[in-house]
Design an enzyme around this catalytic site. Sequence first.
Site, short mmCIF file in Angstrom:
data_model
loop_
_atom_site.label_atom_id
_atom_site.label_comp_id
_atom_site.label_asym_id
_atom_site.label_seq_id
_atom_site.Cartn_x
_atom_site.Cartn_y
_atom_site.Cartn_z
N HIS A 134 0.85 -1.19 0.00
CA HIS A 134 0.00 0.00 0.00
C HIS A 134 0.89 1.25 0.00
O HIS A 134 1.94 1.27 0.65
CB HIS A 134 -0.92 -0.02 1.22
CG HIS A 134 -2.00 1.02 1.12
ND1 HIS A 134 -1.77 2.34 1.38
CD2 HIS A 134 -3.30 0.92 0.74
CE1 HIS A 134 -2.90 3.02 1.18
NE2 HIS A 134 -3.83 2.19 0.78
N GLU A 160 -3.69 1.75 -7.49
CA GLU A 160 -4.10 2.88 -6.66
C GLU A 160 -3.20 4.08 -6.95
O GLU A 160 -2.09 4.19 -6.38
CB GLU A 160 -3.98 2.52 -5.18
CG GLU A 160 -4.86 1.37 -4.76
CD GLU A 160 -5.22 1.47 -3.28
OE1 GLU A 160 -6.42 1.59 -3.00
OE2 GLU A 160 -4.33 1.44 -2.44
#
Length: 291
Positions: A133, A203
């Site tokens: 992430h 993302e």
Amino acid sequence: MNLPLVIANWKMNIPYFDEKDPKEDFEWAMHWKHIQHWFFKFHSTIKDYQWNRGVVDEYLCTPFGIAPPLTSVHTCEENNGSDEVSPGSYINVSIGFQDVSSHRSGARTGEMSASMLAGYLLRDDYSFCIIGHSERREFQKETDEVISEKLKRLLETDIVPVVCIGETLKDFEKGLTKEILKNQIDVIFNSLESDKNIILAYEPVWAIGSGKPAVPTDVNEIHKFIKDTVQSCAKITDINVLYGGSVNAENSKSFFEQKYIDGALVGGASLDPVEFGKICINYIHQMETQE
Ligand code: PGA
């Protein structure tokens, strides 16, 4: 259990409860009622939708997942599909993790290995773990090499890896998106061979938590590029690519309509169970339209 394709990432937060700001109320973090309330509202949102269409008990196992803080994993598992939360029907979601160590064992204070996570689960369901992430890349300085090791550790277990990649605003503005993604994929997948399920999440860093999602048609093109790139650099049969970055109930439909967008990784909006429920309903609706 189905592969989780619409995933709630609660990060270091707890779900909304009444009007309280979850970030200011950590005492509630492990509170049973707080999590139970999330599941109750989430289930009611999905069930009302199903009920209105005359569909009952159809979603015994869903393609939805939640990655709560580690300390709330057991509470989530216990409330998941519980008759108390959802009387008369059993809507199950996958419960997963937000990170894992790149090592198998050793002097790594504060870290959890993939096999520890696998053994931690109370139920023998499909679980998953987010790795790479952008918040971990930024705050813990994680590199693609470390993420590649984490991927290998997860593949030694039955936990499905959800690998995040994405470009920064600076790279986006310079038109370097594809170059950055190719580099990330080359290092993380590094000629990997695996017949296990792996999920990728695209993302764009600038879209995360900014309220400014990327344009769905642009994301569609990027996802096609990602799938082609993974196929050419690794021997992985099939890979699902989720989009993440300011997804909410209103815009999720336009993402799910795109051919190469297989689902979504949802941060802020997933703390609200009704909002997340509506995102999942949009996903169900899209799947049914395609059939
Ligand atoms: P967001 O977060 O939905 O709040 O933008 C997405 C993520 O960080 O996975």
